[in-house]
Scaffold this active site. Structure first.
Site, PDB file in Angstrom:
ATOM      1  N   SER A 308       0.783  -1.240   0.000  1.00  0.00           N
ATOM      2  CA  SER A 308       0.000   0.000   0.000  1.00  0.00           C
ATOM      3  C   SER A 308       0.812   1.285   0.000  1.00  0.00           C
ATOM      4  O   SER A 308       0.237   2.368  -0.130  1.00  0.00           O
ATOM      5  CB  SER A 308      -0.959  -0.007   1.189  1.00  0.00           C
ATOM      6  OG  SER A 308      -1.902  -1.049   1.042  1.00  0.00           O
ATOM      7  N   THR A 309       2.122   1.229   0.197  1.00  0.00           N
ATOM      8  CA  THR A 309       2.900   2.460   0.067  1.00  0.00           C
ATOM      9  C   THR A 309       2.783   3.024  -1.351  1.00  0.00           C
ATOM     10  O   THR A 309       3.043   4.204  -1.574  1.00  0.00           O
ATOM     11  CB  THR A 309       4.388   2.213   0.393  1.00  0.00           C
ATOM     12  OG1 THR A 309       4.876   1.121  -0.390  1.00  0.00           O
ATOM     13  CG2 THR A 309       4.567   1.904   1.878  1.00  0.00           C
TER      14      THR A 309
END
Length: 588
Positions: A308-309
């Site tokens: 998710s970064t």
């Protein structure tokens, strides 16, 4: 009265003998000086002339403040002249003399050097058996000054000593994975290898003559090649911050049972790497103590699916293209079935949610970012990802560096297209992720990631890396992404672990599944990446743990991120924030 006849005869014979003797000497002299001159000169030269290498010092590797991370210290080679080897006569305190047999002398030398007695005695005996007239042989290479002084105290006349610069790493494991090391065959890893053109020294050579007793004749030294020292390599890394960063990731990696960990600190304005830490760390002074898989820098060499970064970058791309904004409204279901038949889900169960783009980032919704990303063509997204540096090695060009895996947009397919929006189906290194966040913090301008600040040649010439910034997204798109990441810190599930008193922080978590053999497993790679101060980002920090045994979510990386970012803000005296965070709507 005339001399007797016998006297005249004796005089004649004497003269004839003298002339004959002179004639013999003249013939012999012509033979030596003319006929066999070249042959005899070569033989004589070989017995009295000694060629030696004059060692130049390899260049130092320094941190950003000029502190040595790698330097050269003087070591010494002990050599001997076999043709002069023999028993040693020593004078005792009572002025009596005692003869010490050769092999006993060799034993004393071996014991003083701490080497194997039998092996050294065998080496000497073998040399004397095969070539007793030789002028040169090694006794031991690379001894310290203390060892040399102890051997000199033995007063062995046929031992000699030569200088030999040797590599040492004063700070051990601190930056060891980055600096690399020198082996018996030369540079082996890290910057010692990739920056060898700067650091490499050029040895010289000299010839001197020895007398029959093996002692160097004064004034006989001739330099045939001048030794040239290597250049000085200065890094962007700050040794103190590097030590702190390594300590923090090491303690947490051991606490959660992670196989590996990395942390990268980048200065936003110019892309300078201020710290780049790996766990497990390598001590270049004792490489054999490390597992071979840990010898490089995973921050450069080990790509992983970042999870998710990626979402902050995906949102910035959409905003830059005019396809979304921070307050774009999206109805996000609890699951999203794709036309391929695959189903996208979030990390937590939920009913239909009314989230804005900012809310999707705050809640880290895979479904929401996938739905938004459908608005952009795969080819356009691919072009953005390439500008962000994905699929290519960083400008550092580190030894063993990977460019990660980024399939061409034309080959994605429905499922991979959705997965890439939230950091699966694509791989990147920690260094590449740090570059992404540097770009978002720098108003959309990606600066070349820089680890080497300069190389100073022995003549004083300074070479600095060249590189131009890359415009990736607009200032508005980058700032919007940072503002949305700030909602993660002010209102997300990890807010209590991410907030730093006095500073506005923007961050994004990441938890990615690890695939093995084409199948996703229960192993995870967990990350936390962010910027501070959020209103004017000065530093980007990325912390990643590979395959933790206990905490398998980004909550494992959050405490380390906060500790490192707090240290960075303190070390570089970054003024506290004076403006409140924007109140972005996350729901509608």
């Amino acid at each position: 009265m005339n001399p007797p006849r016998s006297s005249r005869v004796r005089a004649s014979i004497t003269l004839i003998a003298i002339f004959a003797l002179v004639a013999v000497f003249m013939v012999r002299l012509v033979d030596i000086q003319v006929v066999r001159a070249e042959e005899l000169n070569e033989q004589s030269e070989g017995k009295r002339s000694v060629g030696v290498t004059t060692y130049a010092s390899r260049g130092d590797i320094l941190d950003s403040n000029g502190v040595a991370l790698a330097d050269s210290v003087m070591r010494y080679d002990v050599t001997a002249s076999p043709q002069n080897m023999g028993d040693v006569i020593r004078k005792l305190e009572d002025n009596t003399r005692v003869t010490v047999p050769l092999l006993d002398v060799v034993k004393e030398i071996a014991e003083t050097l701490g080497t194997d007695v039998a092996a050294l005695q065998a080496t000497v005996q073998n040399q004397l058996a095969t070539d007793p007239d030789a002028n040169f042989m090694y006794i031991q290479k690379g001894i310290t000054a203390e060892q040399m002084a102890a051997v000199r105290a033995l007063k062995v006349p046929w031992l000699y000593y030569e200088n030999r610069p040797s590599r040492t790493y004063p700070n051990g494991q601190v930056a060891g994975n980055v600096v690399g090391w020198i082996g018996t065959d030369g540079p082996q890893a890290g910057l010692e290898f990739s920056e060898n053109d700067c650091l490499e020294a050029t040895n010289g050579s000299q010839t001197y003559e020895r007398g029959m007793d093996g002692v160097q004749i004064p004034g006989s030294t001739v330099t045939s090649k001048q030794a040239i020292d290597g250049g000085t390599l200065q890094l962007t890394i700050d040794l103190d911050l590097q030590w702190f960063t390594q300590q923090r990731i090491s303690e947490q990696a051991q606490a959660i049972g992670a196989d590996w960990a990395t942390a990268v600190v980048v200065r936003v304005s110019d892309g300078h790497v201020m710290a780049l830490a790996d766990y497990p760390a390598v001590d270049p002074n004792n490489v054999d103590a490390s597992n071979v898989i840990d010898l490089g820098s995973r921050a450069f060499s080990t790509p992983y699916e970042p999870g998710s970064t990626f979402k902050a970058m995906s949102a910035a791309m959409l905003i830059d293209a005019g396809l979304a904004d921070v307050d774009t409204k999206v109805s996000v279901p609890g699951a999203l079935e794709l036309s391929s038949g695959d189903v996208i889900s979030d990390a937590f169960a939920h009913p239909m949610m009314q989230w804005t783009t900012a809310g999707i980032i705050q809640q880290s919704s895979n479904i929401g970012i996938s739905m938004l990303s459908e608005r952009m063509s795969d080819s356009a997204r691919y072009d953005y990802l390439k500008k962000f540096g994905l699929g290519s090695r960083t400008e550092v060009g580190f030894n063993g560096e990977s460019g990660g895996i980024l399939a061409h947009g034309d080959d994605w397919g429905v499922t991979q297209s959705a997965n890439i929006s939230f950091g699966q189906g694509v791989s990147a290194t920690s260094a590449q992720i740090a570059s992404i966040f540097q770009t978002l913090g720098n108003n959309g301008e990606r600066m070349p990631l820089t680890l080497v600040a300069s190389c100073t040649a022995p003549d004083g010439t300074v070479t600095e890396p060249a590189g131009e910034p890359t415009h990736v997204v607009s200032e508005y798109a980058a700032d919007s992404a940072v503002n949305m990441m700030e909602t993660v810190v002010t209102g997300g599930s990890l807010r209590n672990q991410l907030q730093i008193p006095g500073y506005r922080v923007a961050a994004k978590s990441g938890t990615a599944e690890v695939a093995e053999g084409g199948v996703y497993t229960n192993d995870r790679v967990v990350s936390l990446a962010g910027l501070a101060p959020a209103e004017d980002p000065q530093f980007a920090v990325v912390v990643t743990y590979g395959k933790p045994d206990t905490i398998k979510t980004s909550a494992a990386a959050a405490p380390t991120f906060r500790k490192i970012m707090t240290q960075v803000l303190t070390m570089y005296r970054v003024p506290p924030s004076t403006e409140p965070a924007p109140n972005l709507p996350t729901t509608w």
